[in-house]
Scaffold this motif. Sequence first.
Motif, PDB file in Angstrom:
ATOM      1  N   PRO A 235       7.095  17.732  38.312  1.00  0.00           N
ATOM      2  CA  PRO A 235       7.054  16.702  39.399  1.00  0.00           C
ATOM      3  C   PRO A 235       7.330  17.734  40.903  1.00  0.00           C
ATOM      4  O   PRO A 235       7.170  17.319  41.812  1.00  0.00           O
ATOM      5  CB  PRO A 235       8.309  15.883  39.372  1.00  0.00           C
ATOM      6  CG  PRO A 235       8.304  15.519  37.788  1.00  0.00           C
ATOM      7  CD  PRO A 235       8.082  16.774  37.320  1.00  0.00           C
ATOM      8  N   ALA A 236       7.746  18.818  40.760  1.00  0.00           N
ATOM      9  CA  ALA A 236       8.394  19.586  41.873  1.00  0.00           C
ATOM     10  C   ALA A 236       6.869  20.301  42.442  1.00  0.00           C
ATOM     11  O   ALA A 236       7.065  20.544  43.626  1.00  0.00           O
ATOM     12  CB  ALA A 236       9.077  21.089  41.452  1.00  0.00           C
ATOM     13  N   LEU A 237       5.921  20.288  41.769  1.00  0.00           N
ATOM     14  CA  LEU A 237       4.718  20.690  42.202  1.00  0.00           C
ATOM     15  C   LEU A 237       4.136  19.969  43.402  1.00  0.00           C
ATOM     16  O   LEU A 237       3.668  20.037  44.306  1.00  0.00           O
ATOM     17  CB  LEU A 237       3.514  20.649  41.059  1.00  0.00           C
ATOM     18  CG  LEU A 237       3.630  21.637  40.019  1.00  0.00           C
ATOM     19  CD1 LEU A 237       2.466  21.498  38.963  1.00  0.00           C
ATOM     20  CD2 LEU A 237       3.239  23.195  40.625  1.00  0.00           C
ATOM     21  N   ALA A 238       4.766  18.533  43.334  1.00  0.00           N
ATOM     22  CA  ALA A 238       4.199  17.690  44.615  1.00  0.00           C
ATOM     23  C   ALA A 238       4.880  18.196  45.774  1.00  0.00           C
ATOM     24  O   ALA A 238       4.404  17.806  46.878  1.00  0.00           O
ATOM     25  CB  ALA A 238       4.672  16.143  44.121  1.00  0.00           C
ATOM     26  N   ALA A 239       5.897  18.651  45.704  1.00  0.00           N
ATOM     27  CA  ALA A 239       6.686  19.176  46.907  1.00  0.00           C
ATOM     28  C   ALA A 239       6.214  20.602  47.403  1.00  0.00           C
ATOM     29  O   ALA A 239       6.562  21.129  48.732  1.00  0.00           O
ATOM     30  CB  ALA A 239       8.178  19.081  46.646  1.00  0.00           C
ATOM     31  N   THR A 240       5.394  21.278  46.798  1.00  0.00           N
ATOM     32  CA  THR A 240       4.688  22.467  47.294  1.00  0.00           C
ATOM     33  C   THR A 240       3.570  22.256  48.094  1.00  0.00           C
ATOM     34  O   THR A 240       3.139  21.130  48.139  1.00  0.00           O
ATOM     35  CB  THR A 240       4.259  23.433  45.975  1.00  0.00           C
ATOM     36  OG1 THR A 240       2.961  22.503  45.322  1.00  0.00           O
ATOM     37  CG2 THR A 240       5.157  23.495  44.867  1.00  0.00           C
ATOM     38  N   PRO A 241       3.242  23.297  49.009  1.00  0.00           N
ATOM     39  CA  PRO A 241       1.985  23.327  50.010  1.00  0.00           C
ATOM     40  C   PRO A 241       0.705  22.526  49.283  1.00  0.00           C
ATOM     41  O   PRO A 241       0.059  21.868  49.881  1.00  0.00           O
ATOM     42  CB  PRO A 241       2.024  24.494  50.662  1.00  0.00           C
ATOM     43  CG  PRO A 241       3.291  25.189  50.475  1.00  0.00           C
ATOM     44  CD  PRO A 241       3.984  24.446  49.042  1.00  0.00           C
TER      45      PRO A 241
END
Length: 286
Positions: A235-241
């Motif tokens: 899920p952290a990928l959603a917060a990346t650019p």
Amino acid sequence: MLNKLFALCLLASFSGAASADPVRLVSAGASITSVVQRLELDSLVVGLDSTSAPLMSERDLPNVGYQRQLSAEGVLSLRPDVLLGSEEMGPPAVLQQLREAGVEVIVLSAQADLPTLYENIGVVGERFSRGAQAEQLINELRSQVAALPAPPDQRPRALFLLSHSAGSLLVGGSGTAGNSLIELGGMYNPVAGQFSQYRSLSAESLLQLRPEWLITTSQSVDSAGGSEALLALQPALAATPAGQNGRLFSIDGALLVGGFSPAIVSTLAQLRQAAAEPANQAQSAN
């Protein structure tokens, strides 16, 4: 270099063994089979591995299984003269059984880079008397690569993701096909200097890397159940650019099986175009 010498030794060993009958060829590894097709050797093929089967689906050829898990019985049942594949092919004991049974086993390099692709084309062309066609194909690919758009001065950060069978995501470091794709595609892999091969990364690490593009295979997307499901594995990928701008680039993983396929150049062109896009432009490519 050792792979090239090995392949050339095989060529020398069998150069005088040609017969009047057509060679019966089993091809393993989608990228290797693509070379076979581009050199118009399709008519020699009597069997394929599972990664190659979609390339010649219209012929409904026997499937000898996954390239890394071949069985001697399955291959020998097709009475092949030659088994052609890459160093990803195996298991080694099966390859030795096939050699002892009289099958010529040609093992090409699976290094995912353009010089190796050109080298493999040359070896296949020489073995099957397609030297002129091989040289023409190599020159054609070199011209296409030379015509690719130049990488941007500021290369965007990109990560190559693979969906693991355990339901997690692996990130490609140095020495991987994914890293080669990123570099040749005009992007920058921030983990290439940190580790080699594939690793899983923590949410904190992914956020710190701040990738602007996420690159994966269509097979990884399909196995996860779609793009959103793939990204949900971390899920952290959603917060990346990349996640915020919807920048997920999906390629056909068959282009990387056994090294680069000749068709990889069109994918590199698409990646170069993506690399040149403004940082705030949302895009989902495939």
